[in-house]
Design a protein around this motif. Structure first.
Motif, mmCIF file in Angstrom:
data_model
loop_
_atom_site.group_PDB
_atom_site.id
_atom_site.type_symbol
_atom_site.label_atom_id
_atom_site.label_comp_id
_atom_site.label_asym_id
_atom_site.label_seq_id
_atom_site.Cartn_x
_atom_site.Cartn_y
_atom_site.Cartn_z
ATOM 1 N N LEU A 77 29.900 -10.424 48.723
ATOM 2 C CA LEU A 77 28.550 -10.548 49.237
ATOM 3 C C LEU A 77 28.057 -9.150 49.560
ATOM 4 O O LEU A 77 28.694 -8.425 50.344
ATOM 5 N N CYS A 78 26.941 -8.752 48.951
ATOM 6 C CA CYS A 78 26.381 -7.409 49.135
ATOM 7 C C CYS A 78 25.238 -7.480 50.133
ATOM 8 O O CYS A 78 24.307 -8.285 49.973
ATOM 9 N N LEU A 79 25.303 -6.624 51.151
ATOM 10 C CA LEU A 79 24.290 -6.592 52.209
ATOM 11 C C LEU A 79 23.727 -5.178 52.330
ATOM 12 O O LEU A 79 24.459 -4.254 52.720
ATOM 13 N N PRO A 80 22.461 -4.931 52.004
ATOM 14 C CA PRO A 80 21.865 -3.631 52.322
ATOM 15 C C PRO A 80 22.020 -3.344 53.808
ATOM 16 O O PRO A 80 21.806 -4.230 54.641
ATOM 17 N N ASN A 81 22.431 -2.112 54.122
ATOM 18 C CA ASN A 81 22.776 -1.809 55.510
ATOM 19 C C ASN A 81 21.853 -0.804 56.189
ATOM 20 O O ASN A 81 22.162 -0.309 57.272
ATOM 21 N N GLY A 82 20.740 -0.494 55.551
ATOM 22 C CA GLY A 82 19.757 0.358 56.200
ATOM 23 C C GLY A 82 20.006 1.842 56.086
ATOM 24 O O GLY A 82 19.166 2.641 56.516
ATOM 25 N N THR A 83 21.132 2.253 55.495
ATOM 26 C CA THR A 83 21.386 3.677 55.304
ATOM 27 C C THR A 83 20.786 4.126 53.984
ATOM 28 O O THR A 83 20.553 3.314 53.086
ATOM 29 N N PRO A 84 20.512 5.425 53.826
ATOM 30 C CA PRO A 84 19.941 5.901 52.556
ATOM 31 C C PRO A 84 20.826 5.505 51.384
ATOM 32 O O PRO A 84 22.042 5.686 51.410
ATOM 33 N N ALA A 85 20.202 4.948 50.342
ATOM 34 C CA ALA A 85 20.957 4.423 49.212
ATOM 35 C C ALA A 85 21.547 5.543 48.372
ATOM 36 O O ALA A 85 21.023 6.658 48.325
ATOM 37 N N SER A 86 22.640 5.237 47.711
ATOM 38 C CA SER A 86 23.267 6.187 46.798
ATOM 39 C C SER A 86 22.452 6.258 45.509
ATOM 40 O O SER A 86 21.532 5.488 45.270
ATOM 41 N N THR A 87 22.790 7.200 44.649
ATOM 42 C CA THR A 87 22.064 7.390 43.409
ATOM 43 C C THR A 87 22.471 6.346 42.380
ATOM 44 O O THR A 87 23.336 5.518 42.619
ATOM 45 N N SER A 88 21.842 6.423 41.223
ATOM 46 C CA SER A 88 22.152 5.502 40.138
ATOM 47 C C SER A 88 23.617 5.617 39.757
ATOM 48 O O SER A 88 24.254 6.648 39.942
ATOM 49 N N ARG A 89 24.147 4.526 39.192
ATOM 50 C CA ARG A 89 25.564 4.491 38.848
ATOM 51 C C ARG A 89 25.761 4.024 37.425
ATOM 52 O O ARG A 89 24.910 3.343 36.847
ATOM 53 N N ILE A 90 26.890 4.403 36.852
ATOM 54 C CA ILE A 90 27.314 3.895 35.558
ATOM 55 C C ILE A 90 28.282 2.752 35.830
ATOM 56 O O ILE A 90 29.303 2.946 36.493
ATOM 57 N N ALA A 91 27.966 1.579 35.342
ATOM 58 C CA ALA A 91 28.800 0.403 35.617
ATOM 59 C C ALA A 91 30.172 0.564 34.962
ATOM 60 O O ALA A 91 30.267 0.719 33.743
ATOM 61 N N ALA A 92 31.220 0.526 35.780
ATOM 62 C CA ALA A 92 32.580 0.665 35.256
ATOM 63 C C ALA A 92 33.073 -0.633 34.637
ATOM 64 O O ALA A 92 33.939 -0.607 33.752
ATOM 65 N N HIS A 93 32.534 -1.761 35.101
ATOM 66 C CA HIS A 93 32.923 -3.073 34.586
ATOM 67 C C HIS A 93 31.696 -3.979 34.608
ATOM 68 O O HIS A 93 30.731 -3.728 35.340
#
Length: 417
Positions: A77-93
Motif C-alpha cells: 500500500l503506497c501512501l504519499p507522505n507529504g515530503t518532497p517527491a523523488s525524481t522520475s525512475r526507471i522501472a526495475a520490474h
C-alpha cells in the motif's frame, strides 16, 4: 489473501498486454470489495513481521501487507507522505498500481533526456477504479494526491534505494493513517471543474481553449476539461455530430478508416486544434501498434479500452517501425470519463470494447504517422472504396455512413435521437 481483482490482471506481470482480452479488465467493480480486503489486511498486519519489508522514501511510504507466495504477488500500500517527491525512475520490474483513494498523476518519458528537459510524452490522471501497469524499463513519474492511497502488486520486493526501512512503531502509525484514508475515500467521477455548462453556444467555452500550436504537453493535457464539458453537454454534442454533413470543411475531414470512424465536430486550425468524435471501432484492427502525427487528448464517453503505450527500442526514435522495435511502457484501463494525453513520439495500442466512443482533441501536425509494418491488418478488413476497386486504409465518409453513425450514437445514448 486472494484479492477480488479482475481475473486477468496479475497475468500482466508476466504476459504482454496485447494477449489480454480487454473485457476481462475493463471494470471498476473491484474497487469496493478490494478496499474492504485491504482494510482487513491492515487490521491483521503484524508490524514486527512487515516493517522490515516496508520503507519510506521522499514522496511516499510503502507498506508491505503480504509477501509474495508462489504465483501470488506481493501486496503493498503506497501512501504519499507529504515530503518532497523523488525524481522520475526507471522501472526495475513490472508492477501494477490501483488507486483506492484520491488521484494519481502519471507521466511517461522516452529517455533520460526527456526527464532532464522536463518533457513528458504521456500524461494521465487516474482516479479510484482505474488501473495502471508500469512495465519493466519504463521511465515514469508517479505522484499521488495528499489524500490518496494506491495498491501496488509485484512479484519482486520493492527496494528503497534512496530511503530506509520502517521501524515497527512507524509501520503502526502509517497503517493507522492508511485506515483513515480508506474509511473516507475521495472517489471523484470527474474533476471538480467539469461541471455541465449552462448554455450550448458554440464558442462559449471552446473559446477558452488557447492557441495550441506551440504549447508543451502539460498545457495541452490541461485542455481535457474542454472535452469533459463537451461530453456533458448533450445538446451541443448532438448538434455538432449531426451537422457535420452540412459543413464542407468538417465533413471533408471526417473519415472512415481501418481502425474506426471519425466525425469532425470542430476545426480551429488557426489555433492548432480539431475536435473529433471517434466511434465504431474495429476491435481486431485496433490491436495495431501505431503512433500519431500530432499530440492529442482523448476522453472516453462509452465503452472502454486497454491503452498500451509503447516506447521505441530500435535504432530509430521515429519513422517506420516493426513490432520488434517497441516494448510496452505503461498499460492503463480507460473507462467512461477517463482522459489522457499522448505525444507523437510514442506508440500505442487501443484494445477497445465494441461500441466504444471517444472525444479527441487533435493538436497541430508535427510529423508523419506510422504503424507496425509487420502487423498491418489484412486488406479485407479495410474500408471499401467509394470509387475504385481496392479497399483503402482511410477515405472520406459517405453521406449514408454519417447518417448510420448518427443512429448508432443515438441508440448508445451518446447523442439525442
Amino acid at each position: 489473501m486472494q484479492l477480488l481483482l479482475p481475473s486477468a490482471l496479475t497475468t500482466l506481470l508476466d504476459q504482454p498486454p496485447d494477449t489480454i482480452a480487454p473485457e476481462a479488465m475493463l471494470t471498476d467493480g473491484w474497487l469496493t470489495p478490494v478496499t474492504g480486503q485491504i482494510t482487513s489486511l491492515l487490521d491483521q498486519s503484524d508490524p514486527y513481521l512487515l516493517a522490515a519489508g516496508s520503507h519510506t522514501v521522499p514522496g511516499h511510504t510503502m507498506l508491505l501487507l503480504a509477501a509474495p507466495t508462489g504465483a501470488h504477488p506481493a501486496i503493498y500500500l503506497c501512501l504519499p507522505n507529504g515530503t518532497p517527491a523523488s525524481t522520475s525512475r526507471i522501472a526495475a520490474h513490472t508492477s501494477i498500481t490501483l488507486p483506492l483513494t484520491g488521484t494519481l498523476d502519471l507521466a511517461v518519458y522516452r529517455d533520460l533526456g526527456d526527464v532532464g528537459n522536463l518533457q513528458p510524452q504521456y500524461l494521465r490522471t487516474l482516479v479510484p477504479g482505474r488501473i495502471v501497469v508500469v512495465h519493466n524499463g519504463a521511465i515514469v513519474d508517479v505522484s499521488g494526491s495528499s489524500d490518496s492511497a494506491q495498491l501496488v502488486l509485484t512479484h519482486h520486493p520493492l527496494a528503497a534505494s534512496n530511503g530506509r526501512p520502517l521501524a515497527p512503531a512507524e509501520y503502526q502509525v502509517a497503517a493507522k493513517e492508511a485506515r483513515a484514508r480508506l474509511a473516507c475515500p475521495n472517489l471523484p467521477s470527474q474533476p471538480a471543474n467539469c461541471a455541465r455548462p449552462t448554455g450550448s453556444v458554440m464558442g462559449a467555452w471552446l473559446g477558452d481553449v488557447p492557441d495550441l500550436r506551440t504549447v508543451d504537453l502539460a498545457t495541452f493535457h490541461a485542455q481535457a476539461d474542454a472535452l469533459s464539458r463537451l461530453a456533458d453537454d448533450r445538446r451541443l454534442l448532438t448538434y455538432l455530430a449531426s451537422t457535420a454533413i452540412y459543413d464542407p470543411e468538417r465533413f471533408a475531414a471526417s473519415r472512415t478508416t481501418l481502425l474506426l470512424d471519425r466525425i469532425v465536430l470542430c476545426t480551429a486550425e488557426e489555433r492548432g486544434f480539431e475536435i473529433r468524435l471517434n466511434t465504431n471501432p474495429r476491435p481486431g484492427n485496433q490491436r495495431l501498434p501505431h503512433d500519431h502525427a500530432y499530440p492529442f487528448t482523448a476522453r472516453v464517453i462509452t465503452g472502454g479500452y486497454l491503452n498500451v503505450v509503447h516506447r521505441r527500442t530500435g535504432s530509430r526514435s521515429d519513422g517506420p517501425f516493426t513490432s520488434s522495435d517497441i516494448t510496452p511502457a505503461v498499460t492503463t484501463t480507460e473507462l467512461p470519463g477517463s482522459s489522457y494525453t499522448l505525444a507523437p513520439t510514442l506508440v500505442h495500442q487501443a484494445l477497445m470494447l465494441p461500441g466504444t466512443t471517444t472525444l479527441m482533441l487533435r493538436g497541430p501536425y508535427a510529423s508523419t504517422a506510422y504503424a507496425a509494418t509487420d502487423l498491418i491488418p489484412p486488406v479485407s478488413t479495410w474500408p471499401a472504396p467509394m470509387d475504385g476497386v481496392l479497399p483503402v486504409h482511410s477515405r472520406p465518409m459517405a453521406d449514408d455512413e454519417h447518417l448510420a453513425l448518427q443512429r448508432r450514437l443515438a441508440a448508445a445514448g451518446v447523442i439525442d435521437g
